[in-house]
Design an enzyme around this catalytic site. Structure first.
Site, PDB file in Angstrom:
ATOM      1  N   THR A 165       0.908  -1.033  -0.092  1.00  0.00           N
ATOM      2  CA  THR A 165      -0.064   0.117  -0.192  1.00  0.00           C
ATOM      3  C   THR A 165       0.811   1.316  -0.005  1.00  0.00           C
ATOM      4  O   THR A 165       2.230   0.973   0.489  1.00  0.00           O
ATOM      5  CB  THR A 165      -0.881  -0.020   1.325  1.00  0.00           C
ATOM      6  OG1 THR A 165      -1.684  -1.137   1.230  1.00  0.00           O
ATOM      7  CG2 THR A 165      -1.685   1.181   1.473  1.00  0.00           C
ATOM      8  N   ARG A 173     -13.359  -7.340  -2.631  1.00  0.00           N
ATOM      9  CA  ARG A 173     -12.805  -7.175  -1.240  1.00  0.00           C
ATOM     10  C   ARG A 173     -12.250  -5.614  -1.198  1.00  0.00           C
ATOM     11  O   ARG A 173     -11.799  -5.025  -1.895  1.00  0.00           O
ATOM     12  CB  ARG A 173     -11.634  -8.103  -1.335  1.00  0.00           C
ATOM     13  CG  ARG A 173     -10.894  -8.008   0.238  1.00  0.00           C
ATOM     14  CD  ARG A 173      -9.658  -7.042   0.411  1.00  0.00           C
ATOM     15  NE  ARG A 173      -8.963  -7.057   1.672  1.00  0.00           N
ATOM     16  CZ  ARG A 173      -7.842  -6.383   1.822  1.00  0.00           C
ATOM     17  NH1 ARG A 173      -7.517  -5.356   0.718  1.00  0.00           N
ATOM     18  NH2 ARG A 173      -7.224  -6.128   3.008  1.00  0.00           N
ATOM     19  N   VAL A 174     -12.665  -5.214   0.053  1.00  0.00           N
ATOM     20  CA  VAL A 174     -12.340  -3.884   0.465  1.00  0.00           C
ATOM     21  C   VAL A 174     -11.531  -3.861   1.762  1.00  0.00           C
ATOM     22  O   VAL A 174     -11.834  -4.519   2.584  1.00  0.00           O
ATOM     23  CB  VAL A 174     -13.454  -2.994   0.517  1.00  0.00           C
ATOM     24  CG1 VAL A 174     -13.025  -1.557   0.901  1.00  0.00           C
ATOM     25  CG2 VAL A 174     -14.421  -2.851  -0.707  1.00  0.00           C
ATOM     26  N   GLY A 175     -10.329  -3.359   1.919  1.00  0.00           N
ATOM     27  CA  GLY A 175      -9.621  -3.388   2.958  1.00  0.00           C
ATOM     28  C   GLY A 175      -9.515  -2.061   3.710  1.00  0.00           C
ATOM     29  O   GLY A 175     -10.856  -1.354   3.394  1.00  0.00           O
ATOM     30  N   ASP A 176      -8.376  -1.726   4.456  1.00  0.00           N
ATOM     31  CA  ASP A 176      -8.864  -0.542   5.191  1.00  0.00           C
ATOM     32  C   ASP A 176      -8.380   0.688   4.526  1.00  0.00           C
ATOM     33  O   ASP A 176      -8.635   1.802   5.017  1.00  0.00           O
ATOM     34  CB  ASP A 176      -7.738  -0.727   6.467  1.00  0.00           C
ATOM     35  CG  ASP A 176      -6.284  -0.690   5.963  1.00  0.00           C
ATOM     36  OD1 ASP A 176      -6.052  -1.477   5.226  1.00  0.00           O
ATOM     37  OD2 ASP A 176      -5.566   0.004   6.473  1.00  0.00           O
ATOM     38  N   THR A 222      -0.226   0.552   6.287  1.00  0.00           N
ATOM     39  CA  THR A 222      -0.142  -0.648   5.547  1.00  0.00           C
ATOM     40  C   THR A 222       0.028  -1.909   6.087  1.00  0.00           C
ATOM     41  O   THR A 222       0.629  -1.912   7.395  1.00  0.00           O
ATOM     42  CB  THR A 222       1.362  -0.429   4.650  1.00  0.00           C
ATOM     43  OG1 THR A 222       1.688  -1.604   3.811  1.00  0.00           O
ATOM     44  CG2 THR A 222       2.451  -0.037   5.590  1.00  0.00           C
ATOM     45  N   GLY A 254      -5.226  -5.424   6.187  1.00  0.00           N
ATOM     46  CA  GLY A 254      -6.345  -4.411   6.330  1.00  0.00           C
ATOM     47  C   GLY A 254      -7.369  -4.682   7.088  1.00  0.00           C
ATOM     48  O   GLY A 254      -8.132  -3.790   7.988  1.00  0.00           O
TER      49      GLY A 254
END
Lengths: 313, 313
Positions: A172, A200-203, A223, A226
């Site tokens: 990231t 998929r969605v991370g932080d 980073t 997430g």
């Protein structure tokens, strides 16, 4: 007083993974990102504009997992997440599952400036970019040979039941800054991780988790895994410890990254800055692409333990 | 000791907007939701299962903006967001822009139980629901005449430049619970607001903002202008004030809803619970659909000032 910090992802990052020339090339792009952000700050620009400028350089670099050269998902496409936050106003913009906006961080900024919707997802986010005059590209633009090979390798490992290493999984980019007016900002951009599930969605686009900025406390970009950043609301947790426990940035950041997150055995790192321009870059993995310019203008970059002091801007 | 609280959205909610029979019907569905959640808690079920059960009833009700009967976006479709969080483990699940999973909160729960990805967006989220045996429906399933008319009215107001009232704009459902083992949980589900942009994601699926739960502090579910809930990281802010300033739940919730959010002139409400089963339902709008069952089993429901004490379970 101005200051700037960036990261380009953390992980195992075995030294043998890249040649010396490749490590140097990645460091050169970190330096370029710092120069771009610093130029904004030095000419009186806002922290928001500075973190955007720094992240754009890393999105354009093939060395980092964001924008061009992002990790590919299970379908072989780049599905990009990004966000930005203005510590002065608590204004924010965030996008998830973007596949055509060339610079997702610019799209996040446009949303923030629009002062309406904070977060957009999917094709509608790309359409917003197009409607607001930002550059859009074919989804294939983002796909590099290196990431295509990484996906093949990851799918092979999956079939043979070999657990993937963190170095292969994370990455990231992000930036934090303090501007001349004393305002803080943070921005983050990512492709997630190689072979991630579709959708998929991370932080990274989660305000409070992967990105957070609030004047009087700190600006944070994260980073790592997430899912844990989301569950621990990492950015806002660090700010809350500073605001309500009176901890300094280094103490609060250490507690969250080296204790709370490390306890789960997951790789994590952040770059964070406080209102006095103090920068911290804690990470619990073997390495983290990172760089910063101190309030005195001294440029530092590093990938592992060794910190290179490059120049004074 | 067990306790349960729910909300069905806040806003202007002019008393003349619905007939007495319609208000009563909405209250009846709130009571059903409370009974469903209470049944879980009373038989030794988890707070997570209880908030899911309560939210499912409201998703199935045409009276609330979630699941069946959700507000329609600018394209005339329901684009649904939901999330759930387990205060014991900090496990979480969240979905955005769902259009086929009949009960988005069940999908969020399935993601949480999957212990991998925390958040999914768009068609891939619906596919996950299908792959995990959850009921999926045609997108048209969610569309009610009432919401279709609301969209027509909103588009007309937009054309004539009349600003929409909050009552027409907001709505969300949510639940918080304390279970027999002392664990907290929160869940939230929504269609967003009528005529929202395609791809817009509010605070409902943002862990830390619209949904948050952590044993030892509180569980929170929000309703109101989601963009501000995101920027203020509302749920985690309340938990942080409790944990680090030592405020009780009522004080922390009041500060965030009635001061921080109210200062922006935006409508907001929450339902929240602490580890002793104390429930608060602050809102800064004219009304909020809400209900709760005290630790003594007494059921309360309300839409405006008047609180109906219904029965003892």
């Amino acid at each position: 007083m101005i200051a700037l910090g960036i990261h380009g992802g953390c992980g195992v990052m075995a030294r043998t993974e890249l040649s010396d020339a490749q490590w140097a090339a990645a460091r050169a792009d970190l330096i370029e990102a710092l120069r771009a952000g610093w130029r904004v700050l030095q000419t009186g620009g806002s922290a928001v504009a500075a973190v955007e400028a720094a992240v754009v350089v890393m999105e354009e670099s093939p060395h980092f997992n964001a924008g061009y050269g992002a990790a590919l998902n299970i379908d072989g496409v780049a599905a990009l997440d990004a966000s930005i936050m203005d510590g002065a106003s608590l204004g924010a913009g965030a996008v998830s599952a973007v596949s055509r906006a060339r610079n997702p961080v610019k799209l996040a900024r446009a949303l923030m400036e629009g002062k309406g919707t904070v977060m957009l997802t999917g094709p509608a986010a790309d359409a917003y970019a197009e409607a607001h005059g930002l550059e859009v590209v074919a989804p294939s633009f983002f796909v590099t040979d290196r990431q295509r090979q990484a996906l093949v390798r990851m799918k092979h490992l999956e079939r043979t039941g070999t657990p993937a290493t963190e170095g292969e999984k994370h990455g990231t980019v992000g930036a934090v800054a303090l501007d001349r007016d004393g305002h803080l900002a943070a921005a983050t951009s990512t492709g997630g991780y190689t072979n991630k599930p579709a959708g998929r969605v991370g932080d990274t686009p989660i305000i409070g988790a992967g990105t957070y900025a609030r004047d009087g406390t700190c600006a944070v970009s994260g980073t790592g895994a997430g899912e844990y950043f989301i569950r621990h609301v990492v950015g806002h947790e660090i700010a809350s410890r500073m605001a309500y426990l009176g901890e300094d940035l280094a103490t609060a950041a250490h507690k969250v990254v080296m204790e709370d997150l490390h306890r789960h055995g997951i790789g994590a790192g952040i770059v964070a800055i406080d209102g006095q321009g103090r920068l911290v870059v804690p990470y619990n993995t073997d390495g983290m692409y990172r760089g910063w310019v101190t309030t005195e203008g001294v440029v530092h970059v590093a990938t592992h333990d060794k910190v290179f002091v490059v120049e004074t801007l």
